[in-house]
Design a protein around this motif. Structure first.
Motif, PDB file in Angstrom:
ATOM      1  N   UNK A   1       0.833  -1.203   0.000  1.00 32.92           N
ATOM      2  CA  UNK A   1       0.000   0.000   0.000  1.00 32.92           C
ATOM      3  C   UNK A   1       0.867   1.252   0.000  1.00 32.92           C
ATOM      4  N   UNK A   2       1.288   1.658  -1.160  1.00 37.61           N
ATOM      5  CA  UNK A   2       2.184   2.795  -1.328  1.00 37.61           C
ATOM      6  C   UNK A   2       1.389   3.992  -1.857  1.00 37.61           C
ATOM      7  N   UNK A   3       1.219   5.045  -1.048  1.00 42.72           N
ATOM      8  CA  UNK A   3       0.399   6.169  -1.495  1.00 42.72           C
ATOM      9  C   UNK A   3       0.987   6.900  -2.702  1.00 42.72           C
ATOM     10  N   UNK A   4       2.310   6.990  -2.790  1.00 41.88           N
ATOM     11  CA  UNK A   4       2.916   7.688  -3.928  1.00 41.88           C
ATOM     12  C   UNK A   4       2.714   6.886  -5.209  1.00 41.88           C
ATOM     13  N   UNK A   5       2.839   5.572  -5.131  1.00 42.35           N
ATOM     14  CA  UNK A   5       2.576   4.734  -6.297  1.00 42.35           C
ATOM     15  C   UNK A   5       1.127   4.906  -6.748  1.00 42.35           C
ATOM     16  N   UNK A   6       0.205   4.924  -5.794  1.00 39.37           N
ATOM     17  CA  UNK A   6      -1.207   5.127  -6.143  1.00 39.37           C
ATOM     18  C   UNK A   6      -1.404   6.459  -6.845  1.00 39.37           C
TER      19      UNK A   6
END
Length: 144
Positions: A26-31
């Motif tokens: 769960x990576x917010x930057x990737x999202x």
């Protein structure tokens, strides 16, 4: 020529590979980059829209998307513009929406995604993105 093969792999993946993401996935930057790369610019309002995204759950992060028809930016610090849309979402649920395992409307109804904006922007927000390329296949498998 390979569209049938790709479609078959998407259906197979939807059935067997798309589970709930693990906390370390769960990576917010990737999202945010996925979101940036899937913006439907023709669906955006004519004026610039600044979306503040606050992910909760396993991570607790706030970032911004600056959406314009001629440019889309990911910001990890406040971009200096007034916020037009405030999105607060459980990151695990948002991943599930992105991958097609959970409907956006269902996540909103369950309070896992909250959008604070003037009504036209709040209504328009989910249509500004194409979501994962696998999402339609995932939804189709889940309906079966």
């Amino acid at each position: 020529e390979l569209s049938t093969v790709v479609e078959s792999l998407l259906v197979w993946g939807a059935r067997w590979a798309f589970e709930e993401p693990r906390p370390e996935e769960l990576d917010p930057v990737l999202m945010l980059w996925w979101m940036r790369n899937s913006v439907r610019v023709e669906a955006l309002p004519e004026q610039r829209v600044v979306v503040q995204i606050h992910f909760t759950g396993v991570v607790d992060a706030t970032h911004w998307l600056v959406l314009q028809r001629d440019d889309v930016s990911v910001c990890i610090t406040h971009p200096g513009f007034e916020i037009d849309v405030l999105l607060t979402a459980d990151i695990s649920t948002f991943y599930q929406v992105w991958l097609g395992r959970v409907e956006y409307a269902e996540a909103r109804h369950d309070g896992k995604i909250e959008v604070d904006a003037i009504p036209p922007l709040a209504r328009g927000f989910p249509g500004w993105f194409t979501y994962s390329a696998a999402a339609p296949a995932v939804r189709a498998v889940l309906r079966d």
